[in-house]
Design an enzyme around this catalytic site. Sequence first.
Site, PDB file in Angstrom:
ATOM      1  N   CYS A   2       0.880  -1.264   0.148  1.00 26.73           N
ATOM      2  CA  CYS A   2      -0.631   0.061   0.172  1.00 26.73           C
ATOM      3  C   CYS A   2       0.541   0.910   0.155  1.00 26.73           C
ATOM      4  CB  CYS A   2      -0.649  -0.192   1.317  1.00 26.73           C
ATOM      5  SG  CYS A   2      -2.301  -1.354   1.092  1.00 26.73           S
ATOM      6  N   ARG A  28       4.626   0.827  -5.994  1.00 27.17           N
ATOM      7  CA  ARG A  28       4.718  -0.413  -4.623  1.00 27.17           C
ATOM      8  C   ARG A  28       4.153  -1.644  -5.176  1.00 27.17           C
ATOM      9  NH1 ARG A  28       6.837   2.904  -0.127  1.00 27.17           N
ATOM     10  NH2 ARG A  28       4.872   2.131   1.101  1.00 27.17           N
ATOM     11  N   TRP A  75      -2.757  -2.490  -1.051  1.00 34.04           N
ATOM     12  CA  TRP A  75      -2.607  -4.163  -1.423  1.00 34.04           C
ATOM     13  C   TRP A  75      -2.739  -5.167  -0.990  1.00 34.04           C
ATOM     14  CZ3 TRP A  75       0.476  -7.864   0.456  1.00 34.04           C
ATOM     15  CH2 TRP A  75       1.007  -8.979  -0.573  1.00 34.04           C
ATOM     16  N   ASN A 101      -2.075   2.220   5.602  1.00 37.63           N
ATOM     17  CA  ASN A 101      -0.483   0.823   5.624  1.00 37.63           C
ATOM     18  C   ASN A 101      -0.322  -0.093   7.148  1.00 37.63           C
ATOM     19  OD1 ASN A 101      -0.484   2.519   2.931  1.00 37.63           O
ATOM     20  ND2 ASN A 101       1.200   2.674   3.088  1.00 37.63           N
ATOM     21  N   GLY A 102       0.095  -1.429   6.359  1.00 39.27           N
ATOM     22  CA  GLY A 102       0.175  -1.941   7.741  1.00 39.27           C
ATOM     23  C   GLY A 102      -0.665  -3.152   7.898  1.00 39.27           C
ATOM     24  N   GLU A 471      19.100 -15.802  -7.691  1.00 38.75           N
ATOM     25  CA  GLU A 471      18.763 -14.588  -8.210  1.00 38.75           C
ATOM     26  C   GLU A 471      18.000 -14.876  -9.576  1.00 38.75           C
ATOM     27  OE1 GLU A 471      17.521 -12.679  -6.925  1.00 38.75           O
ATOM     28  OE2 GLU A 471      17.442 -10.574  -8.352  1.00 38.75           O
ATOM     29  N   LYS A 475      14.192 -13.901 -10.669  1.00 36.56           N
ATOM     30  CA  LYS A 475      13.614 -12.756 -11.831  1.00 36.56           C
ATOM     31  C   LYS A 475      12.590 -13.408 -12.484  1.00 36.56           C
ATOM     32  CE  LYS A 475      14.839 -10.377  -9.827  1.00 36.56           C
ATOM     33  NZ  LYS A 475      14.873  -9.619  -8.623  1.00 36.56           N
ATOM     34  N   GLU A 478       9.050 -14.093 -11.384  1.00 36.17           N
ATOM     35  CA  GLU A 478       8.263 -13.102 -10.675  1.00 36.17           C
ATOM     36  C   GLU A 478       7.893 -12.427 -12.465  1.00 36.17           C
ATOM     37  OE1 GLU A 478      10.612 -10.075  -7.746  1.00 36.17           O
ATOM     38  OE2 GLU A 478      11.828 -10.737  -9.296  1.00 36.17           O
ATOM     39  N   HIS A 494      20.806 -34.803  -6.777  1.00 41.97           N
ATOM     40  CA  HIS A 494      20.228 -34.935  -5.742  1.00 41.97           C
ATOM     41  C   HIS A 494      18.607 -34.835  -5.009  1.00 41.97           C
ATOM     42  CE1 HIS A 494      24.068 -35.501  -3.676  1.00 41.97           C
ATOM     43  NE2 HIS A 494      24.939 -35.236  -4.068  1.00 41.97           N
ATOM     44  N   LYS A 593       6.612  -3.647  -4.451  1.00 37.99           N
ATOM     45  CA  LYS A 593       8.015  -3.560  -3.918  1.00 37.99           C
ATOM     46  C   LYS A 593       8.096  -3.237  -2.717  1.00 37.99           C
ATOM     47  CE  LYS A 593      11.535  -1.628  -5.888  1.00 37.99           C
ATOM     48  NZ  LYS A 593      12.517  -2.504  -6.971  1.00 37.99           N
TER      49      LYS A 593
END
Length: 598
Positions: A2, A28, A75, A101-102, A471, A475, A478, A494, A593
Amino acid sequence: MCGIIGYAGSDSDAIDVLLDGLSGLEYRGYDSAGVALSNQTLHVHKREGELSALESALPKSEYENESVGIGHTRWSTHGPPSDVNAHPHTDDQNRVAVVHNGIIENYQSLRDELTAAGIEFESDTDTEVVPHLISTYLADGIDRETAFRRAIDRIEGSYAVAAVFEGTNTIYAARRNSPLVLGIGNDGYYLASDVPAFIEYTDRVIYLDDGEFARLSPSEVVVTDADGTVVETSIETISWDPEDAGKSGYDHYMLKEINEQPDALRKCLRGRLDELEGTVDLESVPPIQASGAIQFVACGTSYHAAMYGARLLRDRGVSAQAFLASEYDEETIPVGGESVVVGVTQSGETADTMRALRAANRAGAKTIAVTNVVGSSAARECDHVLYIRAGPEIGVAATKTFASQQAALTMLACQLTENISRETIQALRDVPDLIQTVLDTSNARAVAETYEDADAYFFIGRGYQYPVALEGALKMKEITYKHAEGFAAGELKHGPLALVTENTPVFALVTGDDERANKTIGNVKEVEARDAPVVAVTDGRSEVERYADHVLEVPGAGGIASPIVANVQLQLVSYWVANRLGRSIDKPRNLAKSVTVE
Ligand code: F6R
């Protein structure tokens, strides 16, 4: 996550400022948006979906004379994305509108209490308890500011909250464990979760601290503590150019930010390396005798950078380990002042990382924040801060901040261990140009086109290339929404090898020509024998190319620079696959974000 924007100004352009602010917060991540304009009466508009949906629903011409308001990008956490669940939320008499927010942890008991008192809730959100609480206090004859403070006193959890009331041009705000920054303009005052929301209007900011309250009107901004005592604040100037936050002709922020890496790295290194003396000088981090362990805490991409940093220290003889911040608990915290805990966090606000750093602070460890955001919670709460100086990163997928984290952590490892060679300095200095070479010559787009229909993508690497493999996979998943996994190359046999088919390309990170490289080539042969296509990401020093269907070149002399350079090839492959698939590259579905909930 948010985002909040607020404006109390003397010009009658609040609606434009709020919409610009919401657009500056889009990066965000959000699923609905809304605004409230306040004066004699409150006007609230909110819509599920993109900002454009809100804009079309707004009768802008009716608000041309309004100069005070708040806005929000939501969000979802409590309740699905919908018009009703979008913020701002109001009380049943439309006297107060609130954005938040939160997470309000005790919202259910507050909701039960308010429902028992006859209040009907409209939304599924935790936030809606706040306007109803405020309204209850107003009904008792309590003034607006005191009512706001009392409501804030009742809520537990994390919050940045802003409220506007009918009949006044004042915004009231408060924060705890969720960022809130004030902007000081020439014609009014701003309030936002993050500077990009108002950077085009002012670069002068005041960071609110946890537990503080702010009152903004067109003529003044006043910050107070929990007791109402006025707090002396200092105004800081942000060095970001508004142009830095634009797309500069690129189709996506992500591509722009990938291309900004040479510049970002130069800024990260500037003034910190002395080639003649062979020294590193991180002015903000004094020499620390870390006789205990050095621990890193981080999430996502930053965790991969932390893994790289921990390995650098281990290779210099220091006991160091990277932890996922969400898994870091009391048992893992070193006791005493000898230990060092390094929080790696681009935003400086990630809730999991902040929780881990606060626990480390309480346990008496020395804490260091490695972050991009000046004045962020991590920067303010850690004993020392090392800024990575990457500039604003708007794309949700972290790119340039990862490269800058790797460079900053290399310098930090050198400084903490007082172990730096001229080769390391030279390797760091070479990275920006090597990345430029990759950007100018990469065939990643062609590789992406070849494999855009793959069932899944695997990434393997050893040593310093292992975090890069992780990474690369993060990426890819995502931004393409396709299955991707990174493995330590030795782990393939394995279990994961069972997944490998002719439709699962394996990206093998092989730089140098040492034992690690040769062992990884062994793993590549295992993959090749099962008909999986192999993409070698290599500096050409080993014979891996012989077993590869495609090669992505990693120019340079090898060593610690290679993982930073190799990663750029993987960023480009993911970008072009996502582009071919028409994905929402800068704002991937479900992601945010700045992740300010645990
Ligand atoms: C991935 C990504 C996330 C973040 C993670 C931590 O592209 O951006 O995985 O790395 O949410 O965020 P920060 O670094 O702000 O703590």
